[in-house]
Design an enzyme around this catalytic site. Structure first.
Site, PDB file in Angstrom:
ATOM      1  N   SER A 124      54.328  58.558   6.489  1.00 21.75           N
ATOM      2  CA  SER A 124      55.221  57.588   5.877  1.00 21.75           C
ATOM      3  C   SER A 124      55.219  57.628   4.358  1.00 21.75           C
ATOM      4  CB  SER A 124      54.844  56.180   6.324  1.00 21.75           C
ATOM      5  OG  SER A 124      53.550  55.834   5.847  1.00 21.75           O
ATOM      6  N   LYS A 132      53.141  53.190  -3.781  1.00 22.04           N
ATOM      7  CA  LYS A 132      53.843  53.090  -2.490  1.00 22.04           C
ATOM      8  C   LYS A 132      54.274  51.643  -2.289  1.00 22.04           C
ATOM      9  CE  LYS A 132      53.283  54.395   2.422  1.00 22.04           C
ATOM     10  NZ  LYS A 132      52.371  54.912   3.457  1.00 22.04           N
ATOM     11  N   SER A 138      49.670  59.387   7.551  1.00 21.78           N
ATOM     12  CA  SER A 138      50.715  59.109   6.561  1.00 21.78           C
ATOM     13  C   SER A 138      50.383  59.514   5.130  1.00 21.78           C
ATOM     14  CB  SER A 138      51.087  57.626   6.570  1.00 21.78           C
ATOM     15  OG  SER A 138      51.904  57.357   7.674  1.00 21.78           O
TER      16      SER A 138
END
Lengths: 100, 494, 499
Positions: free
Chosen positions: B159, B79, B183
């Site tokens: 997210s 990420k 998330s």
């Protein structure tokens, strides 16, 4: 509590985010919607309740006073510190001239 | 030969160790899938050479008879919230455009040390603020899933939307995620994969771009529970560089996985049953209870009375912390600088931050600034932190009656991109089931439970006691074994 | 209440002063990072990723900084808070990379304490005065901006950024520039005794924010105060108060009102001016730093802090006047600076040991030597003095010669000079350089007899009651002995003969 355009402008200035009139106008109802919704927290009786300090019981650890014990948290790395600077100047960070 | 990209973490690790295939072959296979999937926009930067380099090192170690790490030969997606030395790290923002960290986050370091390799930096909601991956400066991530009823592009969740997409689309066997208010779990649920948010403090936050410090926690996203257990074992551990890091040993979660829940009690929080709840979500929850009962657990009714207030408390605390955490993006030391003609220092800040932050980030920074400002602090921030204490207390009391809690992960399956982007509040409500565990710092996961009638994945959430990742993953495993979730998206993008 | 007054058109005004002193904590590394705190490094050479506020960087507190703050709190007999927290003070400035300063607002580490400033008649402080201290908290220092290196840019150096400071906040208990000056000096002395701050004001280790307000004499309400930031000497603190009080009185009397604001002092012009750049920074949005857990101090830690405290200025002074029998003046002089009392105590121990006497027996002699004799010689020698020869042992050896009557005060100085130039032994110098006074009663007696014989008239006058002539006989005898006779022996012999 609700905010008007002037208040939003003040907050934006405090947060150092430039916003033109259109943006401010657009933000007003958005922020008010969110604020009106979060204000339901006022319903909760919190008398005698302490605000949370540590989400998982844990106390603050202190580190020993040793210089550059770990290269990741020590100094002496000017090149790395300045590597991404938009305006490096003779080992300094350059910024628009400040009048104090 | 099997398609290596159908393999998960454990299978790759074991296959490489046994010599069934080389780590290089694995890396090449995933690199190829990544290269063919640009339509999904899951990656901001791809680093095929990094994946090959790490694979080469693993193959060499194996040839030399050296011991291999727990993630040896497993290429993963990172990420883009984790700082990676020498590889651009942006948090999907414009303000960090071109930022190349001279340091590596603790979590990513741990993964590389365990033998993992990096396929690239995964797209996400800007500064991890969002639930649909529509706030990225680098564009929306497109879910690989499509409804049977329409070809509308769907949200991969947020997210960690790049992470969920990459894993479910077989671009990576696993990916890192971060969970501030859902998330990891929400995108995992939307894409039919498994995601674990460990106890706050398990994974170091050092080198992870901060959103809300008291909530942010990294965790694994992968195909199944075992893969998550392996990867979490590699990610977690005490880090003296993070004052909130837990100074306790990391258990061998994989070795202790056990789906037999005899003697365990599973709590069903009555407040999670909300008016107008989606029937398919409710059915899936009921199914979950039946599976856990089948695994030997006793189902008990519990109460988490302040559930309703979790989301509003979260939307004060997280923006407040964010407004301060994001103050460092000022155009002085790194990232974007917007210096209008004749501008002074403060004008430069305002211009840089106006140009560098997206709308959702600005909205949250403004909310956070407002709730901390003079005269409002107690009414908003202090009250929210008190409510947070009550929410944590609710959980503590509930865990006197049960070992883990079962709940839906999300109130619905994935929604089409654009569906909620005009209405921040309805977007926020997507995390209604995920946020309470975040506020209490508890370990929680989402595991695939089945498909809706439109063919979209649904997840079930397990929440556990602090430090009891094992109990959470064991319950997750019990569901996984019974759900037999094998659906995967059609490969329409390549 | 001091009698410091400002004469205005409308009457007399008094001034109320509070000081926030920022003292750099003595530590090797910064408060939240491992970068060095050494003064004078190349720009940005002592900056860690944390100090530069790189994304994802986190603070971890330095135990030594916490320890020093606690010890300082103990030294001012303050309440030590076993539970404290770090808060973020949010504002944007180029010397503050995080966009917030980590400080302590809601739960400081040290609560209320006090210190006593000494009486100083000349400065208008008729008796000792207790000045309350509201709190001490620990916080990060900011970086430094340079404005004169480039026509359109300021340069940012973050070397100081993140260095630990103690902010020591006084109560508004001072009412004259002299009191404020005495407070800063006393505080500096305590910090240096404790070792928590080097007190070096030139290098910025200690700065004061000076809060000043004025009110009509006898008024109960406090006036609006201004805060003049970063004042870096005792003299300037006093000057700021004088200037600011005068300015405020003039302003009010002209019909204006004092604005609560931040001001800067310009030492060249000796005036304060409003600091425009900080104007809009008053909503600091303090909140507990979520990167840091509450700081909880255990009893063992506190015990170590207490046990490691040295004797403090007030206690030392009392001991010097009491136990050692020194004068108030000497005690005050000796205890003012750490270096002075350290020199004194070392020499006292060496002298007592060489003379096999108690400290009290030699204290006055050692004090005089330390405060006046030795500094005089050192000053006259200037660069010629080689300090490595200036050992306690050598000084004590000279004092021993004086004590035994072997050398006179003047000879002692000469010997000291030679020691400082050459490093030779005092005993050997006295011997070879003829720097010894004559204590041989036979020789002295012979000279006395000659003097008395040569001055029969003066002897008669003396015996007739003119006591003053005694000095004349001493002088004549000393002259005959070429100044090398022990004056005490001369006195005794003369008295007996003239008796």
């Amino acid at each position: 509590m609700s905010v008007d355009k002037q208040t939003v402008a003040k907050i934006a200035s405090l947060a150092r985010i430039r916003m033109d009139d259109d943006e401010l106008e657009r933000m007003v109802p958005e922020l008010n919607n969110i604020l009106a919704w979060v204000e339901q927290l006022g319903e909760v009786d919190c008398s005698g309740v302490e605000p949370m300090t540590a989400v998982i019981p844990n106390t603050l650890r202190l580190r020993a006073d040793v210089v550059d014990a770990d290269p990741l948290t020590g100094g002496g790395i000017r090149d790395k510190v300045l590597a991404n600077a938009p305006a490096p100047e003779h080992g300094f960070f350059g910024v628009p001239k400040v009048i104090e | 030969m099997t398609d290596l990209t159908e393999l998960g973490v454990a299978a790759i690790r074991d296959g490489v160790a046994k010599g069934d295939f080389t780590a290089r072959e694995v890396a090449e296979a995933f690199n190829a899938n990544v290269a063919a999937a640009s339509a999904l926009n899951a990656f901001i930067v791809t680093t095929p050479e990094k994946a090959l380099e790490a694979a080469g090192a693993v193959d060499a170690d194996r040839a030399a008879g050296k011991a291999l790490g727990s993630m040896a030969g497993v290429p993963i997606g990172m990420k883009d919230l984790f700082a990676t030395q020498g590889v651009q790290t942006t948090a999907a923002s414009h303000i960090l455009g071109g930022f190349v960290p001279p340091y590596e986050s603790t979590v990513s370091s741990n993964l590389w040390a365990a033998g993992a390799g990096m396929l690239g930096k995964l797209n996400l909601d800007q500064f991890a603020m969002g639930s649909s991956n529509e706030t990225s400066y680098f564009g929306n991530v497109i879910s690989p899933w499509r409804s049977r009823d329409s070809n509308a592009e769907l949200a991969p969740g947020g997210s960690s939307g790049g992470s969920s997409t990459a894993v479910s689309a077989r671009l990576a066997p696993a990916a890192t995620g971060t969970d501030t208010g859902g998330s990891i779990r929400q995108p995992a649920a939307f894409t039919g994969i498994t995601g674990v948010k460990p106890t706050y403090g398990r994974c170091s936050r050092w080198g992870v771009v901060a959103f809300a410090s008291s909530l942010d926690q990294a965790g694994p996203m992968a195909r199944d529970i075992r893969d998550c257990a392996i990867m979490l074992g590699a990610m977690a551990g005490f880090d003296p560089k993070d004052s909130t890091s837990l100074d306790m040993p990391v258990p061998d979660w994989e070795a202790a996985l056990n789906a037999d829940l005899k003697g365990k009690k599973v709590g069903i929080p009555r407040e999670y049953r909300m008016d107008g709840m989606d029937a398919e979500i409710e059915a899936s929850w009921e199914q979950g209870k039946a599976w856990l009962r089948d695994a030997g657990a006793e189902i008990v009714d519990i109460s988490l009375p302040h559930t309703k207030y979790a989301l509003p408390a979260y939307y004060i605390i997280a923006p407040a912390e964010a407004s301060s955490n994001l103050a460092r993006y000022d155009g002085v030391r790194y990232g974007l600088r917007d210096l209008p003609e004749g501008a002074g220092l403060q004008d430069m800040y305002a211009a840089t931050r106006a140009a560098g932050f997206g709308d959702e980030v600005k909205r949250r920074v403004l909310i956070g600034t407002y709730v901390l400002s003079a005269g409002f602090y107690d009414a908003y921030y202090t009250q929210a932190q008190k409510v947070r204490t009550l929410i944590a207390r609710d959980f503590a009391e509930a865990f006197e009656q049960c070992d883990v809690i079962l709940a839906p992960t999300t109130p619905s399956a994935a929604f089409p991109l654009g569906d909620k982007s005009d209405d921040p509040l309805s977007m926020y409500l997507n995390d209604v089931f995920a946020v309470p565990a975040s506020l209490a710092g508890l370990p929680a996961l989402s595991v695939p439970a089945g498909l809706t009638q439109s063919g979209l994945p649904l997840g079930l959430q397990i929440i556990g006691k602090a430090f009891d990742e094992q109990g959470v993953m064991n319950a997750g495993l019990a569901i996984e074994q019974r759900a037999n979730f094998s659906a995967k998206p059609d490969r329409w993008w390549a | 209440m001091s009698d410091y007054r400002i004469q205005g058109e409308t009457g007399e005004w008094e001034v109320v002063i509070g000081l926030e002193v920022h003292a750099q904590v003595t530590s090797h590394s910064k408060l939240f990072s491992g970068a060095s705190t050494t003064f004078g490094a190349e720009p940005n050479a002592q900056v860690s990723l944390i100090d530069a506020a790189m994304p994802g960087m986190l603070p971890v507190p330095n135990a030594e900084c916490i320890r020093q703050a606690v010890r300082t709190g103990m030294a001012i007999e303050a309440q030590i808070n076993k539970f404290s927290r770090f808060d973020r003070k949010n504002y944007f400035y180029a010397d503050l990379p995080q966009g917030y300063q980590i400080s302590q607002l809601y739960h400081p580490i040290v609560g209320e304490g006090s210190l006593v400033i000494e009486a100083d008649e000349k400065a208008g402080i008729p008796q000792p005065k207790t000045i309350g201290i509201e709190r001490i908290h620990v916080e990060q220092d900011a970086g430094k901006l340079m404005h004169d290196q480039h026509p359109t840019m300021s340069y940012v150096d973050l070397n100081r950024c993140g260095v630990a400071l103690m902010e020591i906040v006084s109560m508004p208990h001072m009412t004259s520039p002299a009191e404020a000056g005495a407070y800063v000096r006393k505080l500096r002395s305590i910090l240096r005794y404790v070792g928590s701050c080097d007190g070096n004001m030139e290098e910025g280790s200690m700065r004061a924010d000076v809060n000043v307000s004025v009110r009509k004499v006898g008024a109960a309400e406090l006036g609006t105060r201004t805060e003049t930031k970063n004042v870096n000497s005792v003299r300037f603190v006093m000057a700021v108060i004088e200037q600011e009080a005068r300015r405020q009185v003039d302003l009010i009397e002209e019909g204006g009102t004092v604005v609560q604001e931040t001001r800067l002092y310009d030492p060249d012009k000796n005036e304060t001016r409003s600091m425009r750049s900080k104007e809009d920074a008053h909503d600091y949005r303090y909140f507990p730093d979520p990167d840091l857990l509450p700081l909880e101090l255990d009893d063992a830690f506190l015990e170590e802090c207490r046990a490691s405290l040295p004797e403090l200025p007030d206690a030392k002074r009392a001991r010097y006047t009491g136990e050692l029998g020194l004068t108030d003046y000497n005690a005050a002089q000796l205890t003012a600076e750490v270096e002075t009392f350290a020199r004194f105590e070392t020499l006292l121990a060496a002298t007592a040991s060489q003379l096999d006497k108690s400290g009290a027996d030699v204290a006055t002699q050692v004090a005089n030597w330390t405060l006046s004799v030795a500094p005089g010689v050192l000053k006259s020698l200037g660069d010629e003095a080689q300090m490595e020869f200036n050992t306690a042992a050598a000084n004590a050896a000279i004092l021993k010669l004086v004590d035994a009557g072997t050398v006179s005060g003047g000879q002692a100085k000469e010997i000291y000079e030679i020691v400082l130039r050459t490093g030779r032994e005092p005993d050997e110098i006295a011997e070879t350089e003829g720097l010894k006074q004559q204590s041989d009663t036979g020789a002295i007696e012979a000279e006395i007899d000659k003097v008395l014989e040569a001055n029969p008239d003066k002897v008669a006058e003396y015996r007739g009651g003119k006591d003053k002539l005694f000095g004349f006989f001493v002088g004549q005898t000393m002259k005959a002995m070429q100044g090398k006779a022990n004056p005490q022996v001369i006195n005794e012999l003369l008295k007996a003969k003239l008796g």
